[in-house]
Scaffold this motif. Structure first.
Motif, PDB file in Angstrom:
ATOM      1  N   ASP A 129       0.837  -1.205   0.000  1.00 48.47           N
ATOM      2  CA  ASP A 129       0.000   0.000   0.000  1.00 48.47           C
ATOM      3  C   ASP A 129       0.870   1.252   0.000  1.00 48.47           C
ATOM      4  N   MET A 130       1.934   1.211   0.773  1.00 48.65           N
ATOM      5  CA  MET A 130       2.853   2.353   0.833  1.00 48.65           C
ATOM      6  C   MET A 130       3.557   2.581  -0.500  1.00 48.65           C
ATOM      7  N   MET A 131       3.982   1.496  -1.128  1.00 51.77           N
ATOM      8  CA  MET A 131       4.776   1.645  -2.345  1.00 51.77           C
ATOM      9  C   MET A 131       3.955   2.195  -3.505  1.00 51.77           C
ATOM     10  N   TRP A 132       2.666   1.874  -3.561  1.00 48.37           N
ATOM     11  CA  TRP A 132       1.823   2.496  -4.599  1.00 48.37           C
ATOM     12  C   TRP A 132       1.816   4.015  -4.424  1.00 48.37           C
ATOM     13  N   TRP A 133       1.759   4.473  -3.174  1.00 44.08           N
ATOM     14  CA  TRP A 133       1.774   5.909  -2.918  1.00 44.08           C
ATOM     15  C   TRP A 133       3.147   6.516  -3.202  1.00 44.08           C
ATOM     16  N   VAL A 134       4.207   5.789  -2.901  1.00 40.24           N
ATOM     17  CA  VAL A 134       5.555   6.281  -3.211  1.00 40.24           C
ATOM     18  C   VAL A 134       5.670   6.582  -4.703  1.00 40.24           C
ATOM     19  N   ILE A 135       5.163   5.669  -5.524  1.00 37.24           N
ATOM     20  CA  ILE A 135       5.200   5.873  -6.976  1.00 37.24           C
ATOM     21  C   ILE A 135       4.384   7.097  -7.368  1.00 37.24           C
ATOM     22  N   SER A 136       3.165   7.185  -6.854  1.00 37.30           N
ATOM     23  CA  SER A 136       2.274   8.289  -7.232  1.00 37.30           C
ATOM     24  C   SER A 136       2.808   9.635  -6.758  1.00 37.30           C
ATOM     25  N   LEU A 137       3.380   9.658  -5.575  1.00 36.85           N
ATOM     26  CA  LEU A 137       3.963  10.904  -5.055  1.00 36.85           C
ATOM     27  C   LEU A 137       5.107  11.384  -5.944  1.00 36.85           C
ATOM     28  N   SER A 138       5.909  10.446  -6.418  1.00 39.65           N
ATOM     29  CA  SER A 138       7.016  10.851  -7.294  1.00 39.65           C
ATOM     30  C   SER A 138       6.488  11.381  -8.624  1.00 39.65           C
ATOM     31  N   ARG A 139       5.440  10.768  -9.142  1.00 40.62           N
ATOM     32  CA  ARG A 139       4.837  11.262 -10.389  1.00 40.62           C
ATOM     33  C   ARG A 139       4.231  12.649 -10.186  1.00 40.62           C
ATOM     34  N   ALA A 140       3.577  12.843  -9.048  1.00 40.67           N
ATOM     35  CA  ALA A 140       2.973  14.147  -8.769  1.00 40.67           C
ATOM     36  C   ALA A 140       4.045  15.227  -8.635  1.00 40.67           C
TER      37      ALA A 140
END
Length: 374
Positions: A129-140
Motif C-alpha cells: 500500500d505504501m509503495m503504490w503511494w511512493v510511486i504516485s507521489l514521485s509522479r505528482a
C-alpha cells in the motif's frame, strides 16, 4: 414437482459455482461480437473522466468513495491509482482544473493518512500500500515540482525498504509479518526506485532497482512464457494470473531498459505483455474481468499504465491497438445514463451499484491510450 425442484437446485448450484469462481483461469469460454465497435475519441475520454468523478469523488474528503452509493471511502492503495488517473487526465488535456484536482487529492490523502506518517500501523498496514503511494507521489512531484510530494515519496521508499527488504535472500516482503514476497511489492519497488533515480540521480536507487528486479525475475517470472507469479512463500511460487502483476513486471522492465538499454529487460516486458494478451485475455483480446465486488477491479488500470510505457518508452507500438480495443469495448458497454464503465468490458455496465475500483480501469485506459485517428 419435488424431482423438478431437485434438478433445478442441482443446476443452479453448478451455475453458481462455475460463475462465481474469481480465480483467473484464462480467457472466457465465449466471446461477444465486437466487430462494429466505434472507437472512443478524446472528447469521450473527457466525458468518461468527468463522469467517474461525478459518481465517485468526495469533494469534502478530497478522495474517492468506494461505490456509487457514496458511503465510505475506497481503500488506501486504490486512492493512489485514482490519483494517477487524475495526473493522466491533466497531462492529456492540460486543463488547469485537473491540476487543482491533483493538489486537492494530495491534501485529502494527507489528512486521511496521518500526514504520510508511514509508521502509523493503523492507517498503513501493509508495505505494498505504501509503495503504490511512493510511486504516485514521485509522479505528482514531476508534474507540480512540489518538494513536499518528493520528500514524502523518498521517506516512504526508505521506510518500506528498511522494513521489507530481505538482506539475506533478497526480495521484498509484502507484509509486516514477513509471511511472503509478493509481486505487488517487488515490481512496484523497482518502479519506485527508478522514478526516484530519475528525479534525484542517486545511484543507490538504480542499484536497488536492479537487485529487486533480478530477484523477481528469478523467483516470480516464468522465463519461457512471461507469466508472473502472484507471490512466493518459502520456496513455493503462487501461480495466479493478475493483470497488475503482469503490468508492474512490464513497467519495471521498461524503466530499467530505458535507463540501461539492455535488451534483456525489453524482451522480458514483451514476453509479459504477450502472455497477458494471448493467454489471459479473450480470443478477441479483451482483458479479463477480474474480481467480484472487491479491489481487483482496479488491476487493469495498473496494467494499462505500464503497457503504455512499453509502447512509448520501449517503442512497441503493436500493443497500442489492443489497449484501444479494450477501451472501445468498455465505452460501448457503459451505463449511458451515468457514463460509467465496468470491470468486465464485455458486458453492459450494471445500472445499480458500481464500485469505483471496477469503474476506473477503462477510464484510465482512455486517458493514456490516444484514440485512433478517424
Amino acid at each position: 414437482m419435488k424431482n423438478i425442484k431437485i434438478v433445478y437446485l442441482v443446476v443452479a448450484s453448478f451455475l453458481f459455482t462455475f460463475c462465481s469462481n474469481d480465480e483467473p483461469t484464462g480467457p472466457p469460454l465465449w466471446t461477444p461480437d465486437i466487430s462494429n465497435v466505434v472507437p472512443y475519441t478524446t472528447a469521450d475520454a473527457t466525458v468518461a473522466y468527468e463522469a467517474f468523478n461525478k459518481q465517485f469523488y468526495n469533494p469534502t474528503a478530497k478522495l474517492y468513495y468506494s461505490t456509487t452509493e457514496k458511503g465510505g471511502l475506497g481503500s488506501i492503495w486504490t486512492q493512489a491509482i485514482f490519483w494517477d488517473i487524475a495526473m493522466d487526465a491533466y497531462k492529456r488535456t492540460n486543463d488547469p482544473k485537473y491540476l487543482t484536482l491533483i493538489k486537492d487529492i494530495y491534501q485529502g490523502a494527507y489528512q486521511e493518512y496521518d500526514g504520510f506518517n508511514y509508521s502509523n500501523k493503523v492507517k498503513w498496514f501493509i508495505y505494498d500500500d505504501m509503495m503504490w503511494w511512493v510511486i504516485s507521489l514521485s509522479r505528482a512531484y514531476e508534474i507540480t515540482k512540489n518538494e513536499e510530494y518528493l520528500q514524502n515519496s523518498i521517506k516512504g521508499f526508505e521506510y518500506v525498504w528498511n522494513g521489507s527488504y530481505d538482506p539475506v535472500n533478497g526480495g521484498m516482503f509484502w507484509d509486516f509479518q514477513h509471511s511472503g514476497k509478493n509481486a505487488c511489492i517487488n515490481y512496484p519497488t523497482v518502479i519506485a526506485a527508478m522514478e526516484l533515480y530519475k528525479i534525484t540521480g542517486d545511484e543507490e536507487y538504480l542499484t536497488k532497482a536492479k537487485s529487486i528486479y533480478d530477484w523477481s525475475k528469478n523467483n516470480l517470472f516464468e522465463k519461457t512464457t512471461g507469466r508472473v507469479a502472484d507471490n512466493k512463500i518459502g520456496n513455493n511460487p503462487g501461480w495466479s494470473d493478475y493483470t497488475y502483476n503482469q503490468g508492474t513486471c512490464i513497467g519495471a522492465a521498461v524503466a530499467l531498459y530505458k535507463e540501461t538499454k539492455d535488451a534483456a529487460y525489453l524482451n522480458d516486458a514483451k514476453l509479459a505483455a504477450d502472455y497477458t494478451k494471448n493467454v489471459m485475455s479473450s480470443a478477441e483480446g479483451i482483458l479479463p474481468a477480474e474480481g467480484d465486488w472487491n479491489e481487483q477491479g482496479v488491476l487493469k488500470a495498473i496494467f494499462a499504465r505500464y503497457t503504455m510505457a512499453l509502447v512509448n518508452d520501449g517503442g512497441q507500438e503493436q500493443y497500442l491497438p489492443w489497449l484501444r480495443k479494450n477501451g472501445d469495448v468498455a465505452w460501448r458497454n457503459r451505463d449511458k445514463n451515468r457514463n460509467i464503465m465496468f470491470r468486465d468490458y464485455d458486458i453492459p455496465c450494471p445500472v445499480l451499484t458500481v464500485q469505483s475500483f471496477e469503474a476506473c480501469s477503462a477510464v484510465g485506459i482512455m486517458q493514456i491510450a490516444p484514440p485512433a485517428q478517424k
